[in-house]
Write a protein that holds these residues in place. Structure first.
Motif, PDB file in Angstrom:
ATOM      1  N   PRO A 117      -2.279   7.962 -11.951  1.00 58.75           N
ATOM      2  CA  PRO A 117      -2.493   6.639 -12.542  1.00 58.75           C
ATOM      3  C   PRO A 117      -3.670   5.971 -11.839  1.00 58.75           C
ATOM      4  N   SER A 118      -4.299   5.028 -12.502  1.00 54.25           N
ATOM      5  CA  SER A 118      -5.506   4.431 -11.927  1.00 54.25           C
ATOM      6  C   SER A 118      -5.217   3.289 -10.961  1.00 54.25           C
ATOM      7  N   LYS A 119      -3.982   2.765 -10.982  1.00 50.43           N
ATOM      8  CA  LYS A 119      -3.705   1.533 -10.238  1.00 50.43           C
ATOM      9  C   LYS A 119      -2.245   1.504  -9.815  1.00 50.43           C
ATOM     10  N   VAL A 141      -4.516   8.383  -0.005  1.00 50.52           N
ATOM     11  CA  VAL A 141      -4.172   7.720  -1.260  1.00 50.52           C
ATOM     12  C   VAL A 141      -5.376   7.122  -1.982  1.00 50.52           C
ATOM     13  N   PHE A 142      -6.219   6.394  -1.273  1.00 48.98           N
ATOM     14  CA  PHE A 142      -7.289   5.639  -1.924  1.00 48.98           C
ATOM     15  C   PHE A 142      -8.204   6.482  -2.817  1.00 48.98           C
ATOM     16  N   PRO A 143      -8.582   7.695  -2.403  1.00 48.17           N
ATOM     17  CA  PRO A 143      -9.461   8.481  -3.283  1.00 48.17           C
ATOM     18  C   PRO A 143      -8.837   8.838  -4.632  1.00 48.17           C
ATOM     19  N   GLU A 187      -7.766   1.449  -8.004  1.00 49.87           N
ATOM     20  CA  GLU A 187      -7.376   0.116  -7.542  1.00 49.87           C
ATOM     21  C   GLU A 187      -5.962   0.139  -6.971  1.00 49.87           C
ATOM     22  N   SER A 188      -5.774  -0.593  -5.884  1.00 49.53           N
ATOM     23  CA  SER A 188      -4.448  -0.766  -5.289  1.00 49.53           C
ATOM     24  C   SER A 188      -4.193  -2.258  -5.118  1.00 49.53           C
ATOM     25  N   VAL A 189      -2.961  -2.673  -5.376  1.00 53.71           N
ATOM     26  CA  VAL A 189      -2.603  -4.089  -5.313  1.00 53.71           C
ATOM     27  C   VAL A 189      -1.718  -4.318  -4.097  1.00 53.71           C
ATOM     28  N   LYS A 221     -13.132  -1.408   0.275  1.00 56.25           N
ATOM     29  CA  LYS A 221     -12.900  -2.806  -0.096  1.00 56.25           C
ATOM     30  C   LYS A 221     -12.736  -2.998  -1.600  1.00 56.25           C
ATOM     31  N   GLU A 222     -13.505  -2.249  -2.380  1.00 57.45           N
ATOM     32  CA  GLU A 222     -13.385  -2.386  -3.829  1.00 57.45           C
ATOM     33  C   GLU A 222     -12.111  -1.736  -4.360  1.00 57.45           C
ATOM     34  N   LYS A 223     -11.392  -1.029  -3.489  1.00 56.34           N
ATOM     35  CA  LYS A 223     -10.148  -0.376  -3.895  1.00 56.34           C
ATOM     36  C   LYS A 223      -8.950  -1.323  -3.852  1.00 56.34           C
ATOM     37  N   ILE A 224      -9.083  -2.448  -3.144  1.00 57.93           N
ATOM     38  CA  ILE A 224      -7.929  -3.322  -2.910  1.00 57.93           C
ATOM     39  C   ILE A 224      -8.074  -4.638  -3.668  1.00 57.93           C
ATOM     40  N   THR A 225      -7.029  -4.978  -4.406  1.00 52.87           N
ATOM     41  CA  THR A 225      -6.903  -6.288  -5.039  1.00 52.87           C
ATOM     42  C   THR A 225      -5.668  -6.957  -4.454  1.00 52.87           C
ATOM     43  N   PHE A 226      -5.800  -8.208  -4.096  1.00 50.57           N
ATOM     44  CA  PHE A 226      -4.660  -8.926  -3.521  1.00 50.57           C
ATOM     45  C   PHE A 226      -3.969  -9.758  -4.592  1.00 50.57           C
ATOM     46  N   ILE A 227      -2.651  -9.636  -4.638  1.00 45.35           N
ATOM     47  CA  ILE A 227      -1.873 -10.519  -5.493  1.00 45.35           C
ATOM     48  C   ILE A 227      -1.418 -11.699  -4.643  1.00 45.35           C
TER      49      ILE A 227
END
Length: 284
Positions: free
Chosen positions: A5-7, A24-26, A30-32, A55-61
């Motif tokens: 999955p992409s995210k 995991v990141f590769p 995107e990871s939340v 840095k572009e891999k992480i999105t903060f909720i």
């Protein structure tokens, strides 16, 4: 091999340690991560030596905009609770502080008011409900970070021992044996065999979940976990289908319920929510 999955949403912890992030990141675009007062600071420190851009891999909720939190005050309260916890580490100190019960109660009353003793406005109850959940998750996040730092220091000590003394000491060395005794339980924890205070983290997420800005991270239908106990619990509660693993270290399941249903978060009936949830179990 199954296409990843992409995210994903990291749950229920806030931090993915570097060894796991490296694997995991590769695989994901995107990871939340749930954002607390110090999450960005910890993440910056943990991932500074990763050999790729992360840095572009992480999105903060985050909390919804209408939920106002004084993060500096919250950090002070977390530090205060941690200080009290350190004071109660031994029977001797516990006995000593039991003489000052009223002082302790007054100190903690500002953090955990006893609503059952007096009528409070519903809004105030909601604010303290949110704060309690934030404090629980902040303490857990801080514990994770500190345990990782200790484990890292022990590894460095072990490597230094081998480098300097490994070939020069004849016979057994008790100092090194003591290092091993300390290191083993920490290694067990960090390898994912048991996340400390798992039930408290889950409880805090159930409370906090309805106040999070989920729309900012949609679409989202996958959860990354490191605790097999969680997976087994969900398998007993919800229908699921086991998919082909993404690799040797990551199992993949598709549950026939929404993300909010599986996390037991009420009050989120967004039309964008998928009726299915992917669960990724990282065993590393």
């Amino acid at each position: 091999m199954t296409e990843a999955p992409s995210k994903f949403l990291l749950y229920p912890q806030n931090l993915l340690f570097p060894e796991k992030a490296f694997k995991v990141f590769p695989l994901f675009s995107e990871s939340v991560f749930l954002k607390l007062a110090r999450t960005e600071e910890f993440v910056e420190y943990l991932y500074k030596e990763l050999p790729f851009s992360w840095k572009e891999k992480i999105t903060f909720i985050e909390l919804k905009k209408e939920i106002k939190v004084d993060w500096n005050q919250l950090k002070r309260e977390v530090d205060l609770l941690e200080e009290w916890g350190l004071n109660f580490r031994t029977p001797e100190t516990l006995k000593y502080f039991s003489q000052f019960k009223e002082t302790l109660e007054e100190s903690l009353e500002s953090l955990y008011p006893t609503f059952n003793k007096r009528k409070e406005e519903e809004k105030l109850k909601e604010e303290f409900e949110i704060k309690r959940a934030l404090i629980l998750l902040s303490l857990a996040e801080k514990l994770d970070f500190k345990l990782y730092e200790v484990e890292k220091a022990l590894k460095e000590m072990e490597n230094k021992f081998h480098q300097i003394f490994g070939e020069k000491i004849i016979g057994e060395d008790e100092t090194f044996e003591n290092i091993i005794e300390i290191k083993e339980p920490l290694t067990s924890y960090l390898s994912g065999e048991g996340l400390p205070n798992l039930n408290l983290r889950i409880h805090a997420w159930k409370i906090l979940g309805k106040y999070l800005d989920w729309e900012s991270v949609f679409p989202l239908k996958n959860i990354l976990i490191t605790e097999k106990e969680l997976l087994e619990d969900w398998k007993e509660k919800f229908p699921f289908e086991r998919k082909n693993p993404l690799n040797e270290e990551m199992e993949f399941y598709e549950f026939k319920v929404s993300l909010f249903k599986i996390l037991e978060i009420p009050g989120n009936n967004f039309p964008e929510v998928s009726p299915e949830t992917g669960v990724l179990l990282l065993s590393l």
